[in-house]
Enzyme design. Structure first.
Site, PDB file in Angstrom:
ATOM      1  N   GLY A   1       0.820  -1.205   0.000  1.00 28.11           N
ATOM      2  CA  GLY A   1       0.000   0.000   0.000  1.00 28.11           C
ATOM      3  C   GLY A   1       0.848   1.246   0.000  1.00 28.11           C
ATOM      4  O   GLY A   1       2.015   1.225   0.399  1.00 28.11           O
ATOM      5  N   ASP A   2       0.244   2.319  -0.460  1.00 29.85           N
ATOM      6  CA  ASP A   2       0.898   3.616  -0.380  1.00 29.85           C
ATOM      7  C   ASP A   2      -0.179   4.668  -0.155  1.00 29.85           C
ATOM      8  O   ASP A   2      -1.260   4.598  -0.746  1.00 29.85           O
ATOM      9  CB  ASP A   2       1.669   3.934  -1.662  1.00 29.85           C
ATOM     10  CG  ASP A   2       2.528   5.170  -1.471  1.00 29.85           C
ATOM     11  OD1 ASP A   2       3.606   5.044  -0.852  1.00 29.85           O
ATOM     12  OD2 ASP A   2       2.112   6.269  -1.884  1.00 29.85           O
ATOM     13  N   THR A   3       0.127   5.630   0.704  1.00 33.72           N
ATOM     14  CA  THR A   3      -0.826   6.686   1.046  1.00 33.72           C
ATOM     15  C   THR A   3      -0.161   8.042   0.883  1.00 33.72           C
ATOM     16  O   THR A   3       1.001   8.206   1.246  1.00 33.72           O
ATOM     17  CB  THR A   3      -1.314   6.525   2.498  1.00 33.72           C
ATOM     18  OG1 THR A   3      -1.930   5.242   2.636  1.00 33.72           O
ATOM     19  CG2 THR A   3      -2.314   7.602   2.886  1.00 33.72           C
TER      20      THR A   3
END
Length: 196
Positions: free
Chosen positions: A74-76
């Protein structure tokens, strides 16, 4: 044993303790954790949605996967309009970010990617709208001094002290923390990873 179901082992391509905590909320404990080594610099003109999807995919592909493993990454990021707010470089950068977020709405974008046992890639993107109250200089000083915003996309942690600055939120709270659980659950289910 005839007819036994073989469940894939989950590899979390992230060393973020927040992501592990969020997975635990839905009863998922990774078999192992791996740190993907990728360049996270936004491409010229890249929009926030495309940016998080690309990084999540790159992280999922950067980690070695065994035959019976699935990889979740994931990346935010935080965005004001088209402007991507990465992790602050220093306290001055953190002050700049907080001043930019003060009294206005912004978007928190997360990309979640999974590579399954058949090497198929699935990507989901979540968007949450967050609005901060107008921050006084004293509040910005206080938050910067806490050290909480360093190392966080957009310079704040909603699961910490910054939550008291939030006057409005539309969308997934877990997304703002760092892993949208609705989208993540969908990917895990599709890949045959057992939940809770």
């Amino acid at each position: 044993m005839s007819g036994a179901v073989s469940f894939p082992a989950l590899v979390l391509a992230s060393t973020s303790p927040r992501r592990r905590e969020l997975l635990a909320r839905i009863g998922v404990v990774p078999a192992r954790v791996a740190a993907p080594d990728i360049d996270e610099t936004p491409l010229k003109g890249e929009l926030p949605r495309a940016y998080v999807a690309r990084l999540a995919e790159s992280k999922a592909r950067a980690v070695e996967r065994g035959a019976d493993e699935v990889v979740l990454a994931g990346d935010t990021t935080v965005a004001v309009g088209r402007r991507i707010l990465e992790k602050p470089a220093d306290e001055a950068d953190l002050r700049r970010m907080l001043a930019l977020l003060s009294g206005r709405r912004h978007h928190v974008w997360s990309g979640v990617a999974m590579v399954d046992r058949e090497d198929r890639l699935r990507v989901r993107v979540a968007d949450t709208i967050v609005a901060f109250k107008a921050l006084s200089a004293a509040e910005i000083d206080w938050y910067v001094a806490s050290g909480e915003g360093m190392g966080k996309a957009g310079g704040y942690a909603i699961q910490g002290r910054a939550e008291m600055f939030v006057r409005f939120l539309s969308g997934s709270h877990s997304n703002v923390v760092g892993l949208p659980l609705f989208e993540t659950r969908s990917l895990l289910t599709a890949a045959g990873v057992p939940l809770g």
